[in-house]
Design an enzyme around this catalytic site. Structure first.
Site, PDB file in Angstrom:
ATOM      1  N   HIS A 273      62.003 -28.550 -54.723  1.00 52.50           N
ATOM      2  CA  HIS A 273      61.528 -29.073 -56.006  1.00 52.50           C
ATOM      3  C   HIS A 273      60.196 -29.796 -55.800  1.00 52.50           C
ATOM      4  O   HIS A 273      59.231 -29.571 -56.538  1.00 52.50           O
ATOM      5  CB  HIS A 273      62.592 -30.012 -56.594  1.00 52.50           C
ATOM      6  CG  HIS A 273      62.133 -30.783 -57.782  1.00 52.50           C
ATOM      7  ND1 HIS A 273      62.421 -30.396 -59.082  1.00 52.50           N
ATOM      8  CD2 HIS A 273      61.400 -31.913 -57.894  1.00 52.50           C
ATOM      9  CE1 HIS A 273      61.885 -31.249 -59.915  1.00 52.50           C
ATOM     10  NE2 HIS A 273      61.260 -32.191 -59.230  1.00 52.50           N
ATOM     11  N   GLU A 274      60.127 -30.644 -54.784  1.00 46.14           N
ATOM     12  CA  GLU A 274      58.886 -31.400 -54.532  1.00 46.14           C
ATOM     13  C   GLU A 274      57.743 -30.465 -54.149  1.00 46.14           C
ATOM     14  O   GLU A 274      56.616 -30.636 -54.597  1.00 46.14           O
ATOM     15  CB  GLU A 274      59.101 -32.434 -53.423  1.00 46.14           C
ATOM     16  CG  GLU A 274      60.116 -33.525 -53.761  1.00 46.14           C
ATOM     17  CD  GLU A 274      59.750 -34.344 -54.995  1.00 46.14           C
ATOM     18  OE1 GLU A 274      58.543 -34.478 -55.277  1.00 46.14           O
ATOM     19  OE2 GLU A 274      60.669 -34.828 -55.685  1.00 46.14           O
ATOM     20  N   HIS A 277      56.197 -28.905 -57.149  1.00 38.37           N
ATOM     21  CA  HIS A 277      55.172 -29.703 -57.841  1.00 38.37           C
ATOM     22  C   HIS A 277      53.780 -29.433 -57.257  1.00 38.37           C
ATOM     23  O   HIS A 277      52.803 -29.345 -57.996  1.00 38.37           O
ATOM     24  CB  HIS A 277      55.490 -31.199 -57.714  1.00 38.37           C
ATOM     25  CG  HIS A 277      56.528 -31.675 -58.678  1.00 38.37           C
ATOM     26  ND1 HIS A 277      56.453 -31.430 -60.030  1.00 38.37           N
ATOM     27  CD2 HIS A 277      57.664 -32.402 -58.492  1.00 38.37           C
ATOM     28  CE1 HIS A 277      57.501 -31.983 -60.624  1.00 38.37           C
ATOM     29  NE2 HIS A 277      58.250 -32.566 -59.714  1.00 38.37           N
ATOM     30  N   GLU A 351      58.768 -30.906 -64.539  1.00 35.29           N
ATOM     31  CA  GLU A 351      60.060 -31.017 -63.854  1.00 35.29           C
ATOM     32  C   GLU A 351      60.854 -29.714 -63.958  1.00 35.29           C
ATOM     33  O   GLU A 351      61.442 -29.257 -62.993  1.00 35.29           O
ATOM     34  CB  GLU A 351      60.875 -32.182 -64.412  1.00 35.29           C
ATOM     35  CG  GLU A 351      60.302 -33.554 -64.084  1.00 35.29           C
ATOM     36  CD  GLU A 351      60.082 -33.761 -62.596  1.00 35.29           C
ATOM     37  OE1 GLU A 351      60.918 -33.315 -61.792  1.00 35.29           O
ATOM     38  OE2 GLU A 351      59.039 -34.350 -62.240  1.00 35.29           O
ATOM     39  N   ASP A 355      61.912 -27.357 -60.854  1.00 41.29           N
ATOM     40  CA  ASP A 355      63.307 -26.920 -60.673  1.00 41.29           C
ATOM     41  C   ASP A 355      63.373 -25.406 -60.570  1.00 41.29           C
ATOM     42  O   ASP A 355      64.094 -24.855 -59.725  1.00 41.29           O
ATOM     43  CB  ASP A 355      64.169 -27.366 -61.873  1.00 41.29           C
ATOM     44  CG  ASP A 355      64.590 -28.828 -61.762  1.00 41.29           C
ATOM     45  OD1 ASP A 355      64.413 -29.418 -60.680  1.00 41.29           O
ATOM     46  OD2 ASP A 355      65.082 -29.380 -62.769  1.00 41.29           O
TER      47      ASP A 355
END
Ligand SMILES: [Zn+2]
Length: 412
Positions: A273-274, A277, A351, A355
């Site tokens: 997930h990070e 980003h 977000e 995801d």
């Protein structure tokens, strides 16, 4: 009566009222029935506990707002700013030094006023729900480190802005340019020079998790310059993970509490997930947007900073720049709020995208869902926030929405 004063008082009251309405709606929105997704995670007792936590926090925020509103209004109307200005003027003839005294006194006052609230929040509410790990010593040391950091970074920046506005034409552009450069430098040095002041970063030991992280990031063509474990447990049992740095200095920091409570597969989901980003350009987008909004702020500031009426609203004669910068903050609040709203809308979209990235690259949306559930339960997050609360404040979508979006990947 001064038009600026009426406007600012109306704003303060409006904000208080808005938060009262939203918080009331939010607390009423809780469901006594455990949402289906959380059937296995929560039993009735723990779910009820999460709702008590929400109610305690909401009540606490409301009490704080009910005290701060009259206090702020009284401070403005009774000439608090003019009193501080007189002290500042009596200490020096130099505008910048006066500004530092003015800003310094204001900061100390706000620290003192905020202290009982932060003590109550940490040592009463967080303690009651078993989150608090902060010792009195850590608490006190944190305050002084924060003050020191403000003195070392904030004071020179404040002085620089004052100097620019008092001696350069098109000051708003220059102020923006200098502040932007400083912000970028801080973003670069924070991971190595600032964050370690508050937490201990230890390289993650060799083992299953480290190998899995390295393999996954390699597969994604993602260069990590460091994988760190940070001692989040020093302050709270709540857990988190984040990325810092840019380009080749990207490092991931995982809270020790996060590592303890999650399986390797779940942690890879969090990491993915990070990385999402970064890969989706969210970090760059956020920086560019923040630069543009700072430019807008300085431009609007330049229109008001010379208006003696604005100063008169706070009981100050003349137009001492340092006070103007603070007063402008009150005036700018609505624009700031609108920009903040746009920011959270974008952030919630990011977000979902991160995801989705995690689900696609790990091919294990189920692990991501498990991680999200555990995180929500461990932090006693509100599972059913009111949509208005989400719209106004949530930087992340409500966890049930995120799970629902991830479920779609499971079916594919
Ligand atoms: Zn995220």
């Amino acid at each position: 009566m001064n038009g600026y004063l009426i406007f600012i008082l109306a704003l303060l009251i409006f904000n208080w009222l808005l938060s009262l309405i939203v918080e009331t709606l939010n607390v009423r929105n809780v469901s006594t029935k455990i949402p289906e997704e959380f059937d296995e995670i929560y039993d009735d007792e723990k779910y009820a506990k999460s709702q008590r936590y929400l109610k305690d926090n909401t009540r606490f925020d409301q009490v704080q707002a009910n005290i701060m509103l009259p206090l702020t209004i009284a401070f403005i109307l009774l000439g608090g700013f003019s009193w501080i200005n007189n002290i500042a003027k009596s200490t020096s003839d130099h505008m910048i030094l006066q500004g530092l005294v003015f800003g310094g006194i204001l900061m100390v006052i706000s620290q003192i006023v905020g202290l009982p609230f932060s003590i109550y929040s940490t040592f009463v509410i967080e303690e009651k729900y078993g989150f608090n790990k902060t010792t009195t010593k850590t608490f006190i040391v944190d305050i002084f480190k924060g003050l020191l950091l403000t003195a070392l970074l904030g004071a020179p920046i404040f002085a620089l802005i004052l100097w620019i506005f008092s001696s350069v034409t098109n000051a708003w552009l220059w102020a923006w340019g200098s502040l932007s450069i400083i912000q970028l430098i801080i973003l670069f040095i924070a991971p190595v020079a600032i964050l370690p002041l508050f937490n201990k970063f230890t390289p993650l030991e060799d083992g299953e998790l480290r190998t899995a992280i390295e393999e996954f990031s390699k597969k994604q063509n993602f260069t990590l310059s460091g994988i760190f474990k940070i001692d989040g447990s020093k302050r709270s049992t709540k857990s988190n993970a984040y990325f810092t740095g840019f380009g080749n200095t990207k490092r991931i920091a995982l809270f020790d509490t996060l590592i303890e409570n999650h399986s390797t597969e779940e942690l890879i989901g969090v990491l993915a997930h990070e990385i999402g980003h970064c890969k989706k350009g969210h970090i760059k987008q956020t920086i560019v947007i923040s630069l543009i909004s700072t430019l807008l702020m300085f431009f609007i500031l330049s229109l008001f900073i010379t208006q003696s009426e604005l100063y008169a609203a706070f009981g100050i004669e003349g137009t001492p720049l340092y006070a103007g910068l603070i007063f402008f903050g009150f005036l700018y609040a609505p624009i700031n709020m609108i920009l903040g709203l746009l920011g959270t809308i974008l952030s919630r979209k990011h977000e979902f995208e991160a995801d989705a990235f995690a689900a696609e690259t790990t091919k294990a949306p189920g692990e991501m869902i498990k991680a999200l559930k555990k995180l929500s339960a461990d932090n006693l997050s509100n599972l059913t926030p009111h949509p208005m609360k989400v719209f106004l404040e949530y930087s992340h979508p409500p966890v049930l929405d995120r799970i629902k979006a991830l479920r779609a990947f499971e079916r594919n």
